[in-house]
Design a protein around this motif. Structure first.
Motif, short mmCIF file in Angstrom:
data_model
loop_
_atom_site.label_atom_id
_atom_site.label_comp_id
_atom_site.label_asym_id
_atom_site.label_seq_id
_atom_site.Cartn_x
_atom_site.Cartn_y
_atom_site.Cartn_z
N SER A 1 -5.30 -3.69 -8.16
CA SER A 1 -3.78 -3.49 -8.49
C SER A 1 -3.96 -2.99 -10.45
O SER A 1 -4.26 -4.41 -10.77
CB SER A 1 -3.18 -5.22 -8.76
OG SER A 1 -1.87 -4.74 -8.44
N ALA B 1 -0.07 0.54 -8.64
CA ALA B 1 0.24 0.46 -7.50
C ALA B 1 -1.04 -0.65 -7.49
O ALA B 1 -2.24 -0.24 -8.03
CB ALA B 1 0.45 2.31 -7.37
N GLY C 1 8.92 -4.93 -1.84
CA GLY C 1 8.02 -4.03 -1.17
C GLY C 1 6.84 -4.65 0.10
O GLY C 1 7.20 -6.22 -0.44
N GLU C 2 6.01 -4.78 0.17
CA GLU C 2 5.29 -4.97 0.86
C GLU C 2 4.47 -5.34 0.19
O GLU C 2 3.85 -5.29 -0.83
CB GLU C 2 4.84 -4.16 2.23
CG GLU C 2 5.29 -3.43 3.01
CD GLU C 2 6.31 -4.57 3.67
OE1 GLU C 2 7.42 -4.08 4.73
OE2 GLU C 2 5.50 -5.55 3.98
N SER C 3 3.61 -7.13 0.48
CA SER C 3 2.79 -7.33 -0.08
C SER C 3 1.34 -6.46 0.38
O SER C 3 1.32 -7.15 1.23
CB SER C 3 2.66 -8.76 -0.92
OG SER C 3 1.47 -9.50 -1.00
N VAL C 4 0.13 -6.03 -0.48
CA VAL C 4 -1.13 -5.56 0.55
C VAL C 4 -1.89 -7.00 0.34
O VAL C 4 -3.59 -6.36 1.06
CB VAL C 4 -1.23 -4.28 0.16
CG1 VAL C 4 -0.54 -3.72 0.71
CG2 VAL C 4 -1.65 -3.90 -1.42
N THR D 1 -6.59 -7.53 -11.22
CA THR D 1 -5.55 -6.49 -12.06
C THR D 1 -5.94 -5.79 -12.89
O THR D 1 -7.44 -6.88 -13.65
CB THR D 1 -4.45 -7.93 -11.82
OG1 THR D 1 -3.85 -8.22 -10.41
CG2 THR D 1 -3.17 -7.09 -12.63
N GLN E 1 -1.96 2.84 -3.12
CA GLN E 1 -0.86 2.76 -1.97
C GLN E 1 0.46 1.79 -3.48
O GLN E 1 0.34 0.79 -3.18
CB GLN E 1 -1.51 1.78 -1.74
CG GLN E 1 -0.05 0.80 -0.36
CD GLN E 1 -1.07 0.36 1.16
OE1 GLN E 1 -2.35 -0.34 0.63
NE2 GLN E 1 -0.42 -0.21 1.99
N GLU E 2 1.41 2.38 -2.89
CA GLU E 2 2.83 1.86 -4.12
C GLU E 2 3.28 0.68 -3.44
O GLU E 2 2.90 1.01 -1.31
CB GLU E 2 3.32 2.97 -4.03
CG GLU E 2 2.75 4.16 -5.17
CD GLU E 2 3.60 5.50 -5.59
OE1 GLU E 2 4.34 4.73 -6.20
OE2 GLU E 2 3.59 6.16 -4.66
N SER E 3 3.57 0.05 -3.40
CA SER E 3 4.72 -0.89 -2.99
C SER E 3 5.50 -0.43 -2.49
O SER E 3 6.57 0.60 -2.39
CB SER E 3 5.22 -1.72 -4.13
OG SER E 3 5.87 -3.04 -3.39
N GLY E 4 5.85 -0.83 -0.68
CA GLY E 4 5.91 -0.95 0.32
C GLY E 4 5.64 1.04 1.37
O GLY E 4 6.78 1.14 1.71
N LYS E 5 4.21 1.28 0.92
CA LYS E 5 4.21 2.57 1.29
C LYS E 5 2.65 2.69 1.79
O LYS E 5 2.29 1.74 1.98
CB LYS E 5 4.40 4.06 -0.17
CG LYS E 5 5.42 4.13 -0.14
CD LYS E 5 5.66 5.22 -1.65
CE LYS E 5 7.19 4.99 -1.77
NZ LYS E 5 6.73 6.45 -2.99
#
Lengths: 112, 111
Positions: free
Chosen positions: A107, A86, A1-4, A10, A38-42
């Protein structure tokens, strides 16, 4: 997934625990605040909002608390579930503005 | 299904080659906006639009253009992309500027 965010704060919790995520905002003129998930990749997803004339607002399993004296916002998630894992971030919008300022995010990791 | 769509989802390009990222919403929202998201930073607003033919700068508009000829569409234009525009881009829409619905994101890499 995308890293934001590479070095986000954390919070690790066990499934079923309550989670508290904090946010310090900077502008005393802000009168509207929003929490996003925000979930990974979304893309970010709206969770709950609160106006500056309130100090608490509840949704389904979530509560937002606003302390204007110390410019602090918190999101409480009851009975945290693995699906709650998320990045969570707050946004503030000053009165009369259409430009939100977003925090860097926290996170949340929920362990089964 | 109510949604915000963006295209393309992934794009690798070279410096100076003009590109457009499209954004479309099917919720009849007046307000639309573009953001970029970079590691270690929060979302930053590039441009927003209150309605058709009404656009305004956000926090980081340099190097970007937008247009709002129709209510449902809000394309983001990079006339001459540079490597510092490598980022994850999100389009969002809402009835007001408050509860925004975000698209799935476009990962742009400028070489």
């Amino acid at each position: 997934g995308e890293s934001v965010g590479l070095h986000l704060p954390t919070l690790s919790v066990q499934e079923g625990d309550n989670s508290i995520i904090n946010c310090a905002y900077s502008n005393s003129a802000s009168d509207y605040f929003i929490w996003y998930k925000q979930e990974s990749g979304k893309g970010p997803q709206f969770i709950i909002d609160i106006r500056s004339n309130m100090d608490k607002r509840q949704g389904q399993r979530v509560t937002v608390l606003l302390n204007k004296t110390v410019k602090h916002l918190s999101l409480q998630i009851a009975a945290t579930q693995p699906g709650d894992s998320a990045v969570y971030f707050c946004a503030e919008i000053p009165g009369g503005s259409y430009i939100p300022t977003f925090g860097r995010g926290t996170s949340l990791i929920v362990h089964p | 299904e109510a949604q915000v769509t963006q295209n393309p989802r992934y794009l690798i390009t070279v410096t100076g080659k003009k590109l457009t990222v499209t954004c479309s919403q099917n919720m009849n929202h007046e307000y639309m906006s573009w953001y970029r998201q970079d590691p270690g930073l929060g979302l930053r607003q590039i441009y927003y639009s209150m309605n058709v033919e009404v656009t305004d700068k956000g926090d980081v508009p340099e190097g970007y253009k937008v247009s709002r000829k129709e209510k449902r569409n809000f394309p983001l234009i990079l006339e001459s992309p540079s490597p510092n525009q490598t980022s994850l881009y999100f389009c969002a829409s809402s009835r007001t500027s408050n509860e925004q619905f975000f698209g799935p994101g476009t990962r742009l890499t400028v070489l």
